[in-house]
Design a protein around this motif. Structure first.
Motif, PDB file in Angstrom:
ATOM      1  N   ILE A 447       0.691  -0.990  -0.152  1.00 18.75           N
ATOM      2  CA  ILE A 447      -0.010   0.004  -0.060  1.00 18.75           C
ATOM      3  C   ILE A 447       0.969   1.277  -0.062  1.00 18.75           C
ATOM      4  O   ILE A 447       0.598   2.248  -0.650  1.00 18.75           O
ATOM      5  CB  ILE A 447      -0.950  -0.155   1.171  1.00 18.75           C
ATOM      6  N   ALA A 448       2.045   1.280   0.953  1.00 15.04           N
ATOM      7  CA  ALA A 448       2.914   2.286   0.809  1.00 15.04           C
ATOM      8  C   ALA A 448       3.421   2.524  -0.442  1.00 15.04           C
ATOM      9  O   ALA A 448       3.637   3.576  -0.950  1.00 15.04           O
ATOM     10  CB  ALA A 448       3.949   2.190   1.846  1.00 15.04           C
ATOM     11  N   VAL A 449       4.068   1.622  -1.152  1.00 17.78           N
ATOM     12  CA  VAL A 449       4.513   1.493  -2.497  1.00 17.78           C
ATOM     13  C   VAL A 449       3.513   2.170  -3.214  1.00 17.78           C
ATOM     14  O   VAL A 449       3.880   3.136  -4.284  1.00 17.78           O
ATOM     15  CB  VAL A 449       5.078   0.324  -2.975  1.00 17.78           C
ATOM     16  N   ASN A 450       2.430   2.013  -3.496  1.00 17.27           N
ATOM     17  CA  ASN A 450       1.127   2.535  -4.322  1.00 17.27           C
ATOM     18  C   ASN A 450       1.061   3.872  -4.115  1.00 17.27           C
ATOM     19  O   ASN A 450       0.868   4.738  -5.099  1.00 17.27           O
ATOM     20  CB  ASN A 450      -0.093   1.574  -4.328  1.00 17.27           C
ATOM     21  N   MET A 451       1.000   4.017  -2.916  1.00 16.71           N
ATOM     22  CA  MET A 451       0.816   5.580  -2.559  1.00 16.71           C
ATOM     23  C   MET A 451       1.943   6.445  -2.990  1.00 16.71           C
ATOM     24  O   MET A 451       1.876   7.533  -3.570  1.00 16.71           O
ATOM     25  CB  MET A 451       0.575   5.620  -0.932  1.00 16.71           C
ATOM     26  N   ILE A 452       3.283   5.841  -2.814  1.00 18.13           N
ATOM     27  CA  ILE A 452       4.331   6.597  -3.089  1.00 18.13           C
ATOM     28  C   ILE A 452       4.604   6.848  -4.684  1.00 18.13           C
ATOM     29  O   ILE A 452       4.905   7.807  -5.147  1.00 18.13           O
ATOM     30  CB  ILE A 452       5.849   5.982  -2.450  1.00 18.13           C
ATOM     31  N   ARG A 453       4.248   5.813  -5.259  1.00 15.93           N
ATOM     32  CA  ARG A 453       4.182   5.846  -6.724  1.00 15.93           C
ATOM     33  C   ARG A 453       3.047   7.099  -7.261  1.00 15.93           C
ATOM     34  O   ARG A 453       3.597   7.645  -8.185  1.00 15.93           O
ATOM     35  CB  ARG A 453       3.663   4.503  -7.230  1.00 15.93           C
ATOM     36  N   ILE A 458       2.726  12.466  -9.246  1.00 15.88           N
ATOM     37  CA  ILE A 458       1.919  14.197  -9.093  1.00 15.88           C
ATOM     38  C   ILE A 458       3.164  15.020  -9.296  1.00 15.88           C
ATOM     39  O   ILE A 458       2.933  16.123  -9.802  1.00 15.88           O
ATOM     40  CB  ILE A 458       1.282  14.128  -8.092  1.00 15.88           C
ATOM     41  N   TYR A 459       4.240  14.718  -8.723  1.00 10.52           N
ATOM     42  CA  TYR A 459       5.383  15.741  -8.577  1.00 10.52           C
ATOM     43  C   TYR A 459       6.435  15.604  -9.603  1.00 10.52           C
ATOM     44  O   TYR A 459       7.169  16.382  -9.883  1.00 10.52           O
ATOM     45  CB  TYR A 459       6.086  15.565  -7.266  1.00 10.52           C
ATOM     46  N   SER A 460       6.161  14.663 -10.653  1.00 10.24           N
ATOM     47  CA  SER A 460       7.027  14.563 -11.790  1.00 10.24           C
ATOM     48  C   SER A 460       6.628  15.697 -12.798  1.00 10.24           C
ATOM     49  O   SER A 460       5.568  16.450 -12.865  1.00 10.24           O
ATOM     50  CB  SER A 460       7.002  13.228 -12.411  1.00 10.24           C
ATOM     51  N   ARG A 461       7.473  15.930 -13.835  1.00 11.37           N
ATOM     52  CA  ARG A 461       7.415  17.157 -14.894  1.00 11.37           C
ATOM     53  C   ARG A 461       6.300  16.167 -15.734  1.00 11.37           C
ATOM     54  O   ARG A 461       6.437  15.205 -16.240  1.00 11.37           O
ATOM     55  CB  ARG A 461       8.909  17.184 -15.387  1.00 11.37           C
ATOM     56  N   SER A 462       5.437  17.305 -16.264  1.00  9.23           N
ATOM     57  CA  SER A 462       4.612  16.893 -17.183  1.00  9.23           C
ATOM     58  C   SER A 462       5.123  16.916 -18.479  1.00  9.23           C
ATOM     59  O   SER A 462       6.002  17.642 -18.639  1.00  9.23           O
ATOM     60  CB  SER A 462       3.268  17.936 -17.019  1.00  9.23           C
ATOM     61  N   GLU A 463       4.616  15.923 -19.291  1.00 14.27           N
ATOM     62  CA  GLU A 463       5.209  15.687 -20.606  1.00 14.27           C
ATOM     63  C   GLU A 463       4.697  16.902 -21.806  1.00 14.27           C
ATOM     64  O   GLU A 463       5.666  17.472 -22.572  1.00 14.27           O
ATOM     65  CB  GLU A 463       4.707  14.375 -21.290  1.00 14.27           C
ATOM     66  N   LYS A 464       3.634  17.326 -21.265  1.00 15.42           N
ATOM     67  CA  LYS A 464       3.150  18.406 -21.973  1.00 15.42           C
ATOM     68  C   LYS A 464       3.009  19.659 -21.179  1.00 15.42           C
ATOM     69  O   LYS A 464       2.038  19.893 -20.403  1.00 15.42           O
ATOM     70  CB  LYS A 464       1.859  18.251 -22.826  1.00 15.42           C
ATOM     71  N   LYS A 465       3.639  20.879 -21.678  1.00 17.17           N
ATOM     72  CA  LYS A 465       3.667  22.103 -20.533  1.00 17.17           C
ATOM     73  C   LYS A 465       2.582  22.860 -21.177  1.00 17.17           C
ATOM     74  O   LYS A 465       2.271  23.122 -22.331  1.00 17.17           O
ATOM     75  CB  LYS A 465       4.877  22.850 -20.753  1.00 17.17           C
ATOM     76  N   THR A 466       1.843  23.614 -20.212  1.00 15.15           N
ATOM     77  CA  THR A 466       0.615  24.260 -20.396  1.00 15.15           C
ATOM     78  C   THR A 466       0.910  25.886 -20.004  1.00 15.15           C
ATOM     79  O   THR A 466      -0.198  26.560 -19.919  1.00 15.15           O
ATOM     80  CB  THR A 466      -0.676  23.656 -19.768  1.00 15.15           C
ATOM     81  N   GLY A 467       2.081  25.983 -19.224  1.00  9.55           N
ATOM     82  CA  GLY A 467       2.181  27.335 -18.673  1.00  9.55           C
ATOM     83  C   GLY A 467       1.836  27.455 -17.413  1.00  9.55           C
ATOM     84  O   GLY A 467       1.412  26.484 -16.756  1.00  9.55           O
ATOM     85  N   ALA A 468       2.179  28.434 -16.691  1.00 10.23           N
ATOM     86  CA  ALA A 468       1.939  28.868 -15.355  1.00 10.23           C
ATOM     87  C   ALA A 468       0.187  28.833 -14.853  1.00 10.23           C
ATOM     88  O   ALA A 468      -0.635  28.865 -15.577  1.00 10.23           O
ATOM     89  CB  ALA A 468       2.577  29.842 -14.782  1.00 10.23           C
ATOM     90  N   GLY A 469       0.129  28.771 -13.596  1.00  9.84           N
ATOM     91  CA  GLY A 469      -1.180  28.778 -13.274  1.00  9.84           C
ATOM     92  C   GLY A 469      -1.909  30.183 -13.197  1.00  9.84           C
ATOM     93  O   GLY A 469      -1.068  31.214 -13.127  1.00  9.84           O
ATOM     94  N   GLN A 470      -3.219  30.396 -13.377  1.00 11.53           N
ATOM     95  CA  GLN A 470      -3.589  31.491 -13.856  1.00 11.53           C
ATOM     96  C   GLN A 470      -4.881  31.881 -12.508  1.00 11.53           C
ATOM     97  O   GLN A 470      -5.626  30.849 -12.299  1.00 11.53           O
ATOM     98  CB  GLN A 470      -4.425  31.570 -15.089  1.00 11.53           C
ATOM     99  N   ALA A 471      -4.752  32.816 -11.885  1.00  4.68           N
ATOM    100  CA  ALA A 471      -5.521  32.995 -10.785  1.00  4.68           C
ATOM    101  C   ALA A 471      -6.636  33.831 -11.652  1.00  4.68           C
ATOM    102  O   ALA A 471      -6.826  34.396 -12.406  1.00  4.68           O
ATOM    103  CB  ALA A 471      -5.145  34.205 -10.111  1.00  4.68           C
ATOM    104  N   GLY A 472      -8.114  33.628 -10.866  1.00  2.00           N
ATOM    105  CA  GLY A 472      -9.285  34.079 -11.352  1.00  2.00           C
ATOM    106  C   GLY A 472     -10.517  33.267 -10.939  1.00  2.00           C
ATOM    107  O   GLY A 472     -10.294  32.214 -10.347  1.00  2.00           O
TER     108      GLY A 472
END
Length: 537
Positions: A447-453, A458-472
């Motif tokens: 279970i710990a391994v699945n959660m760490i995975r 979630i924290y890895s670099r996305s393959e496709k960048k979409t730009g910075a977050g936008q407030a609003g």
């Protein structure tokens, strides 16, 4: 007169709230008008919240209730509270992801009926009432899941495939209810008694006919819960149905399967109390198979829904391991119930906030592939930190409620290491003791391994960048403001209250965990004023 009537209705005051809401909602029929839908949601929300309050308040005021049909004590109050709290959160999911459906009000009405049936099931002790309430509950769950999936099908999945998988899953449910009916018929026909407690106390409990009846009912419990090797229909359905349908299966249907074991507790305690190693071995085998199949399956899949569906299968296997500990003489009856209920609470407290985020991302990206959450932690640091804590808690992180739920199964060995090699029971008992430890450690690690995975993705670099977050803010559901942030593949639109929602569960898990650790060190009830380690069942 009113006071006398209310006295007769006790302990089903929550049912009055829910049915009252359902009857009023019926007047709206299948209206597609937004104000009527909002009113239906508001009525259901207030009725569920009122039911949760009156469930606890009335018990404190009136105390326990016992009759030939129903039993209402501390355990039933706790189970009702879990179901009603889960129902409030499921209603939120229904409103967020299905508000635009034409049959939305119909779904709300069926949902109210389903919860009402569940409440009757929890309190039932009579064979007929247990069976009838469970039939209505299963039928209601089937109708809700089917209605949710109608008109919301992925283009890549044919409609007949979705319907076939739903039918296959609930046919397994129907088969389990049929087994239960035959088991009840044998018990009633042989003894003319109508509850497990009275049958166990009778002189007939060791007859072959009654043992056959108990065996059929136990098989029905395993079948209803979809334990290994009967988990295939469950896994295939969860990937294909509408996302809110999956949370209904996780938080209502599968807990009902575990609650069947609580109905059978008198029977199981009776036969396990004699150190019946063969029954213990069978329970351990089913538990181990479910744990291993669930966790290994989660590692091998890339679908977020399937990952958590497999993990829930593992949690189900972990839950029934409490009966194994009882059979080995390491748990008493109260400890078994506390352990089983704590696993249900942990699953709900973790799945609800996590799915609230994952389902939004799934709707935005059009898929629940694990690759679609890459980079989310870099773009939404606050939510990612909260989600990481919740996932680590599910894996048993010390200082969280998850640790308390996990460590309780191994606590007898920690307190008394010599119990592993105890002479009582002979070599077979020693093998069972060692097997339990190995299975539990493997389960915890997997279970710990699945959660760490998931956290690493979630924290890895996305393959496709979409730009910075936008407030609003952007308009979404009526009255709901949405904060804009950049997602890993597309721009994610997350409701503002999701931040508060996830934070609430994070704090709840941490507070309960810290309070429990204080109790372990002798500082009981320091933070909460109540005992976390003991549910006082």
């Amino acid at each position: 007169m009113i006071r006398n009537l209310l006295g007769r209705v006790y302990p089903f005051y929550p049912v009055l709230f829910i049915l009252g809401s359902g009857i009023i909602t019926l007047f709206f029929g299948l209206s597609e008008k937004k104000p009527y839908k909002l009113l239906a949601v508001a009525l259901s929300a207030f009725s569920l919240a009122g039911s949760l309050f009156i469930n606890i308040f009335s018990f404190n005021l009136k105390g326990e209730f016992n009759s030939s049909l129903f039993n209402f004590g501390t355990l039933q109050v706790l189970l009702n509270s879990i179901v009603l709290f889960s129902a409030i959160n499921i209603l939120l999911f229904l409103a967020l992801f299905n508000f635009a459906k034409k049959n939305f009000i119909k779904i709300i009405i069926m949902f109210d009926i389903c919860i009402t049936s569940f409440i009757f099931f929890i309190a039932s002790v009579n064979f007929i009432m247990i069976f009838v309430s469970l039939v209505f509950f299963a039928a209601g769950a089937f109708q809700i899941v089917t209605s949710l999936s109608r008109g919301n099908l992925s283009k890549s999945i044919p409609e007949y495939s979705v319907k076939n998988n739903i039918i296959r899953f609930f046919l397994l449910s129907a088969f389990s209810l049929l087994l239960m009916f035959f088991g009840f018929s044998l018990l009633f026909g042989a003894t003319d008694l109508k509850s497990f407690s009275t049958v166990i106390e009778s002189d007939f409990k060791n007859t072959s006919l009654l043992k056959t009846g108990f065996f059929l009912i136990l098989c029905s419990a395993f079948t209803f819960g979809g334990f290994v090797p009967l988990h295939s229909p469950y896994m295939k359905m969860q990937r294909r149905i509408e996302n809110t349908g999956t949370i209904i299966i996780w938080l209502l249907y599968l807990p009902a399967g575990l609650f069947i074991f609580l109905k059978l507790k008198d029977v199981l305690f009776n036969f396990l109390g004699g150190h019946n190693n063969y029954i213990i071995a069978v329970l351990l085998a089913v538990s181990a198979a479910s744990i291993l199949a669930g966790n290994i399956g989660a590692i091998r899949t890339t679908s977020i829904r399937r990952i958590f569906s497999f993990l829930m299968l593992g949690i189900m296997g972990l839950s029934i391991a409490g009966f194994v500990q009882y059979g080995l003489g390491l748990f008493d009856e109260k400890s078994v119930m506390i352990y089983l209920v704590s696993n249900v609470i942990l699953a709900g407290a973790a799945y609800i906030p996590l799915m609230s985020v994952f389902y939004y991302l799934e709707n935005i990206n059009g898929s629940d592939h694990i690759g679609n959450i890459k980079g989310f932690g870099r773009q939404n640091i606050y939510l990612a930190i909260n989600m990481s804590i919740i996932m680590l808690a599910l894996g048993g992180l010390p200082g969280t409620y998850g640790y308390l739920a996990r460590i309780s199964l191994l606590s007898p060995y920690i307190k008394n290491p010599g119990s592993i090699f105890a002479e009582a029971g002979g070599t077979f008992s020693k093998i069972l003791n060692i097997s339990v430890i190995v299975v539990m450690l493997i389960a915890w690690a997997f279970i710990a391994v699945n959660m760490i995975r998931l956290i690493l993705v979630i924290y890895s670099r996305s393959e496709k960048k979409t730009g910075a977050g936008q407030a609003g803010f952007e308009e979404g559901l009526p009255g709901v403001g949405r904060a804009l942030t950049a997602g890993p593949q597309k721009k994610a639109i997350l409701p503002v209250f999701i931040y508060i929602y996830v934070t609430f569960f994070t704090l709840l898990i941490i507070l309960a965990g810290i309070a429990g650790l204080f109790e372990l060190f002798g500082l009981k009830q320091l933070l909460t004023g109540i005992s976390i380690m003991s549910l006082n069942l």
